[in-house]
Scaffold this motif. Structure first.
Motif, PDB file in Angstrom:
ATOM      1  N   ALA A 199      30.696  30.554  40.104  1.00 29.43           N
ATOM      2  CA  ALA A 199      31.628  29.437  39.987  1.00 29.43           C
ATOM      3  C   ALA A 199      33.036  29.862  40.370  1.00 29.43           C
ATOM      4  O   ALA A 199      33.742  29.134  41.074  1.00 29.43           O
ATOM      5  N   MET A 200      33.461  31.056  39.920  1.00 28.40           N
ATOM      6  CA  MET A 200      34.858  31.444  40.063  1.00 28.40           C
ATOM      7  C   MET A 200      35.077  32.891  40.489  1.00 28.40           C
ATOM      8  O   MET A 200      36.223  33.308  40.625  1.00 28.40           O
ATOM      9  N   SER A 201      34.025  33.667  40.701  1.00 27.04           N
ATOM     10  CA  SER A 201      34.179  35.115  40.840  1.00 27.04           C
ATOM     11  C   SER A 201      34.005  35.587  42.276  1.00 27.04           C
ATOM     12  O   SER A 201      33.006  35.292  42.927  1.00 27.04           O
ATOM     13  N   ILE A 202      35.006  36.336  42.746  1.00 27.52           N
ATOM     14  CA  ILE A 202      34.969  37.012  44.034  1.00 27.52           C
ATOM     15  C   ILE A 202      34.589  38.461  43.767  1.00 27.52           C
ATOM     16  O   ILE A 202      35.082  39.079  42.817  1.00 27.52           O
ATOM     17  N   TYR A 203      33.708  39.007  44.600  1.00 23.32           N
ATOM     18  CA  TYR A 203      33.210  40.370  44.378  1.00 23.32           C
ATOM     19  C   TYR A 203      33.499  41.262  45.575  1.00 23.32           C
ATOM     20  O   TYR A 203      33.549  40.801  46.724  1.00 23.32           O
TER      21      TYR A 203
END
Length: 606
Positions: free
Chosen positions: A275-279
């Motif tokens: 939903a909101m996480s960049i890796y």
């Protein structure tokens, strides 16, 4: 948090919860279960064929001994893998057993507008107790995914992978394949998360700098941030303080494991369904050969790490050697946690888990205070650049001698008209729209940052992929020069958690962005915020303007725009209809960072 590398305490916790996790293991489809041999193995949970069915319902989901409420498809999280063939007909009957409307958006698939699954645009949604049949031809191949576009159900587990095999021979040879779906899970309801962010923009930022912090940014930079009422450590809206980062539905402690035979070419189909996480993704000791992005083949390019935003997919080939295991690391961009798994020749093996790296901080370049797109300028502290004459580079200039051409900006609906240089941080003339409570900054000198590896990846000591490294595997069909340029500003107020395009959220800007059918347009995205934004256009692929010849610009459906920077794409508007255009950070879209794009024939055209 359980996102951190596994230590003795976490191992004990895993042992205590092991029996419970096994009892709940039916919630995982076979492809996502630990110990899978890959997609070639017999798996009855893979949905394949022309007439399929999904049931959307709520179900308990257990993670590390705690139970939460998930929205599932056919009772699993992630949802079943759908495997199709290019050229086939696809029919999916979706039945809603929730007490609220639901939907499915076929992310990246070229479908008729009524089948795109975005309520309120060209689709009514699926009401409780009703069944809706999606029906469309499959016009492409590659790695894609599907998710709800209703409310915040995507955050609660309503997402799953799609693999579409090409009609002919696959140009990428491999012996084994694994799907890896990254996501973020919270036991807080997403509306609770939004409420907390509205009350305090940095609520989940537990790494704020103290005055005595040894890694504190320079005094001049710190003063600039203070004047803007911004925090250089506010990198992700939601951190590991609320999220557990998952790999195929498994926590780091649960260690999802995919098997291989030594020497095999293994295709990893990586999907960021967060939903909101960049890796930042890497497999220490194992080079990654990127062969496809967003389902579109690219010329193979070898790297060691890359950044992947929500909505993006990357396919890579790895060739594990010997009888050893490899740790799969997806470290959150703010480095508060990671999703973690293992590639191994047999179950029971594991490799060393690298510790979380030093947490990065935002710099003046992330405020749009000058700076180029590459490693040299994009990562250094730019605290003095706003006052140095040599910092004044052409607006939109590129990297390594590649400039982003500026085109006529006439657009019938555009509120923004580009910008010059030397303006005040808060001067509305730079963007062409008035400042309001929903806009707390405008980048004065935004530069093309498509060659920037991503925050914290500037000096990691190994190869890091950037958009500048990507090149289309086959020549693009439409290489016409764009007829015009449309500038779109990505705007927001981080403190109040307000997000928008061109200073207005969707409800304040109902007029669509208009394109004529088959019009060739360059869209320039200007990030006036200090957050990274993945921008997704429904119904189309576009070509990233990345310094490659027009025939070789890589195609994508989602473009990550770095803080304080710009990124441009060339679009052939060849899919008539109304389409969603939004930031794919779910809570940003929910807060208003969304528009509707309409593609219509010119007057008198059939």
């Amino acid at each position: 948090m359980k996102n951190y590398p596994v230590g003795r305490r976490n191992l004990l916790r895993s042992a205590l919860f092991g029996s419970g996790a096994l009892a709940m293991n039916s919630l995982f489809p076979a492809w996502a279960k630990t110990g899978t041999h890959g997609l070639a193995s017999k798996d009855r949970t893979v949905l394949s064929g022309e007439s399929l069915a999904l049931t959307i319902a709520r179900k308990d989901f257990q993670l590390d001994g705690r139970v939460g409420h998930a929205v599932t498809a056919n009772g699993t999280l992630p949802a079943p893998l759908i495997r199709l063939k290019e050229g086939q007909r696809f029919r999916m009957a979706v039945t809603n057993h929730l007490n609220e409307d639901t939907s499915i958006h076929w992310h990246g698939l070229l479908v008729p507008p009524a089948m795109d699954g975005v309520p309120g645009i060209s689709f009514p949604g699926i009401r409780p107790g009703e069944t809706f049949v999606y029906d469309f031809p499959v016009r492409q191949s590659g790695t894609y995914w599907y998710h709800s576009h209703s409310g915040l159900q995507e955050q609660q587990g309503h997402y799953g992978p799609i693999v579409i095999d090409p009609a002919g021979a696959d140009p990428v040879p491999y012996e084994r394949e694994h799907v890896i779906v990254l996501s973020d899970w919270s036991f807080l309801h997403p509306h609770e998360i939004v409420g907390l962010l509205k009350k305090q923009g940095g609520f989940f930022n537990r790494g704020k700098q103290a005055l005595t912090s040894p890694n504190r940014v320079s005094s001049q930079t710190n003063k600039s941030f203070a004047q803007m009422r911004m925090d250089p450590t506010d990198i992700s809206d939601v951190s590991a303080a609320a999220y557990t980062f998952l790999m195929n539905g498994h926590s780091p402690d649960e260690n999802w494991t995919g098997l291989f035979h030594a020497g095999e070419r293994v295709r990893l189909r990586l999907i960021n369904a967060s939903a909101m996480s960049i890796y930042n993704f890497r497999i220490p000791g194992l080079p990654l050969t990127i062969v496809s992005v967003d389902g579109q083949n690219v010329r193979p390019v070898e790297t060691d790490e890359f950044q992947i935003s929500p909505a993006e997919t990357y396919d890579m080939i790895v060739t594990p050697a010997g009888e050893q295991a490899y740790t799969i690391v997806a470290e959150s961009i703010d480095r508060t946690g990671m999703a973690r798994g293992t590639l191994a020749p047999r179950m029971g093996m594991s490799a060393a888990i690298p510790p979380l790296r030093e947490r990065p901080t935002l710099k003046m370049v992330d405020m749009g205070m000058g700076g180029g797109s590459g490693h040299q300028m994009g990562g250094h502290n730019m605290g003095a650049m706003a006052t140095k004459p040599e910092a004044s580079m052409p607006h939109g200039s590129g990297h390594a001698g590649h400039d982003t051409p500026e085109l006529p900006e006439k657009a019938p609906d555009a509120a923004s008209h580009g910008g010059g240089m030397g303006h005040s941080m808060r001067d509305p003339k730079i963007a062409g729209f008035e400042l309001n409570p929903g806009v707390d900054m405008i980048s004065p000198m935004p530069a093309d940052r498509t060659g920037y590896p991503g925050l914290g990846l500037e000096n990691v000591g190994h190869r890091v992929l950037t958009y500048r490294d990507l090149e289309a595997a086959t020549p693009n069909v439409d290489t016409r020069p764009p007829e015009r340029q449309l500038d779109i500003h990505l705007t927001g107020n981080m403190e109040r958690f307000m997000w928008s395009f061109d200073g207005k959220k969707l409800s304040e800007n109902p007029d669509p962005i208009r394109f004529a059918r088959n019009e060739r347009v360059r869209v320039k995205l200007i990030n006036d915020t200090m957050m990274t934004h993945p921008i997704h256009l429904h119904g189309h692929f576009f070509e990233i303007v990345n310094g490659k010849p027009p025939a070789r610009q890589p195609k994508k459906h989602t473009l990550t725009v770095q803080p304080g920077g710009t990124a441009s794409f060339d679009l052939t508007a060849d899919e008539p209809g109304d389409w969603a255009f939004h930031c794919h950070l779910l809570l940003h879209m929910h807060a208003g960072m969304m528009r509707v794009v309409t593609v219509r024939p010119l007057e008198g055209e059939a």
